[in-house]
Design a protein around this motif. Sequence first.
Motif, short mmCIF file in Angstrom:
data_model
loop_
_atom_site.label_atom_id
_atom_site.label_comp_id
_atom_site.label_asym_id
_atom_site.label_seq_id
_atom_site.Cartn_x
_atom_site.Cartn_y
_atom_site.Cartn_z
N LYS A 249 0.54 -1.34 -0.17
CA LYS A 249 0.06 -0.09 0.16
C LYS A 249 1.18 1.04 -0.32
O LYS A 249 0.50 2.11 -0.73
CB LYS A 249 -0.28 -0.03 1.35
CG LYS A 249 -2.04 -1.32 0.91
CD LYS A 249 -2.49 -1.43 2.63
CE LYS A 249 -3.69 -2.41 1.98
NZ LYS A 249 -4.99 -1.98 2.13
N LEU B 70 4.47 -0.61 3.52
CA LEU B 70 3.27 -0.37 4.65
C LEU B 70 2.66 -2.03 3.83
O LEU B 70 2.72 -1.58 2.95
CB LEU B 70 2.43 0.32 4.63
CG LEU B 70 1.30 0.27 5.00
CD1 LEU B 70 1.24 -0.72 6.91
CD2 LEU B 70 0.51 1.89 5.89
N GLU C 42 -0.55 -5.57 3.43
CA GLU C 42 -1.58 -6.29 3.86
C GLU C 42 -1.36 -7.69 3.50
O GLU C 42 -0.57 -8.13 1.98
CB GLU C 42 -3.30 -5.90 3.80
CG GLU C 42 -4.32 -6.86 3.99
CD GLU C 42 -5.21 -5.83 3.69
OE1 GLU C 42 -6.37 -6.62 2.85
OE2 GLU C 42 -5.61 -5.29 3.98
N ASP C 43 -1.30 -9.14 4.62
CA ASP C 43 -0.89 -9.86 3.80
C ASP C 43 -1.73 -11.23 3.31
O ASP C 43 -2.59 -9.86 3.35
CB ASP C 43 -0.07 -10.67 5.05
CG ASP C 43 -1.09 -10.70 6.12
OD1 ASP C 43 -2.19 -10.96 6.25
OD2 ASP C 43 -0.63 -11.31 7.33
N GLN D 285 -4.27 -8.73 7.08
CA GLN D 285 -3.65 -8.23 7.54
C GLN D 285 -2.15 -7.29 7.73
O GLN D 285 -2.42 -7.48 6.80
CB GLN D 285 -2.47 -9.29 9.61
CG GLN D 285 -3.31 -10.61 10.23
CD GLN D 285 -2.60 -11.04 10.94
OE1 GLN D 285 -2.01 -11.27 10.43
NE2 GLN D 285 -2.99 -10.90 11.71
N CYS D 286 -2.71 -5.73 8.72
CA CYS D 286 -1.47 -5.32 8.42
C CYS D 286 0.28 -5.31 8.45
O CYS D 286 0.20 -5.25 9.40
CB CYS D 286 -1.74 -4.30 9.48
SG CYS D 286 -0.65 -2.36 8.75
N VAL E 78 4.16 -4.66 8.28
CA VAL E 78 5.49 -3.46 8.09
C VAL E 78 6.32 -4.14 8.33
O VAL E 78 6.73 -5.13 9.08
CB VAL E 78 5.30 -2.34 9.28
CG1 VAL E 78 6.58 -0.85 9.41
CG2 VAL E 78 4.10 -1.18 9.41
N LEU F 164 1.46 4.50 9.81
CA LEU F 164 -0.09 4.18 9.65
C LEU F 164 -0.04 5.32 9.98
O LEU F 164 -1.77 4.73 10.71
CB LEU F 164 -0.22 3.32 11.57
CG LEU F 164 1.82 2.44 10.80
CD1 LEU F 164 1.57 1.61 11.93
CD2 LEU F 164 0.37 0.73 10.35
N PRO G 291 1.05 -2.14 13.84
CA PRO G 291 0.75 -3.22 12.83
C PRO G 291 0.58 -4.03 13.06
O PRO G 291 1.08 -4.54 14.44
CB PRO G 291 2.06 -3.32 11.51
CG PRO G 291 2.89 -2.73 12.24
CD PRO G 291 2.66 -1.55 13.05
#
Length: 167
Positions: free
Chosen positions: A54, A90, A92-93, A97-98, A100, A132, A138
């Motif tokens: 992102k 940054l 998302e997996d 989940q967030c 970093v 963030l 995260p």
Amino acid sequence: MLDVETAGRASLLALEHVKRPFAYRLKVQEGDEIVERTVDLIETLNYLLGLHVKKLREFRVGTEGNAQRRRASNGASNPPNGPRLYRAVLGEDRHGQCVVVLWRGSDGLENTPEALQQDREFIERTILPALLDGNGRPARLLVNQPFTGAAEAIEPEFHRLMFAPLG
């Protein structure tokens, strides 16, 4: 067999030696020659983690004060007594989940508690809030070693993902 056949050779990533992640070089075979190539560790780990990226941000902190300075980089790590370069991802997996992921040259951090403390403070007070938008922490924070804060080490995760069974 791969572990046995490549033992002692620079043909696989030697992650325990990643002090300069932006200029990491690997010997590869091209035709009949062995040549050194720069490896994009950031992109490789993003791929292995399955990150939907992102934001990508770059930060520098100098030795005189802690003022954040963003600059374009030629891929070099940290010049002696110069600013430390940080590259932050940054994303998302696969589970939403967030995540970093922070990379920086670690020259001068090993066995230097004061430098490690300043590094941790810069990450926690400048980089994470900027990434963030000031909203918490995260689900996962990965940092290349050494690091003294609450984060996962990149190196073992990178190694685990590289050698994970397919499927």
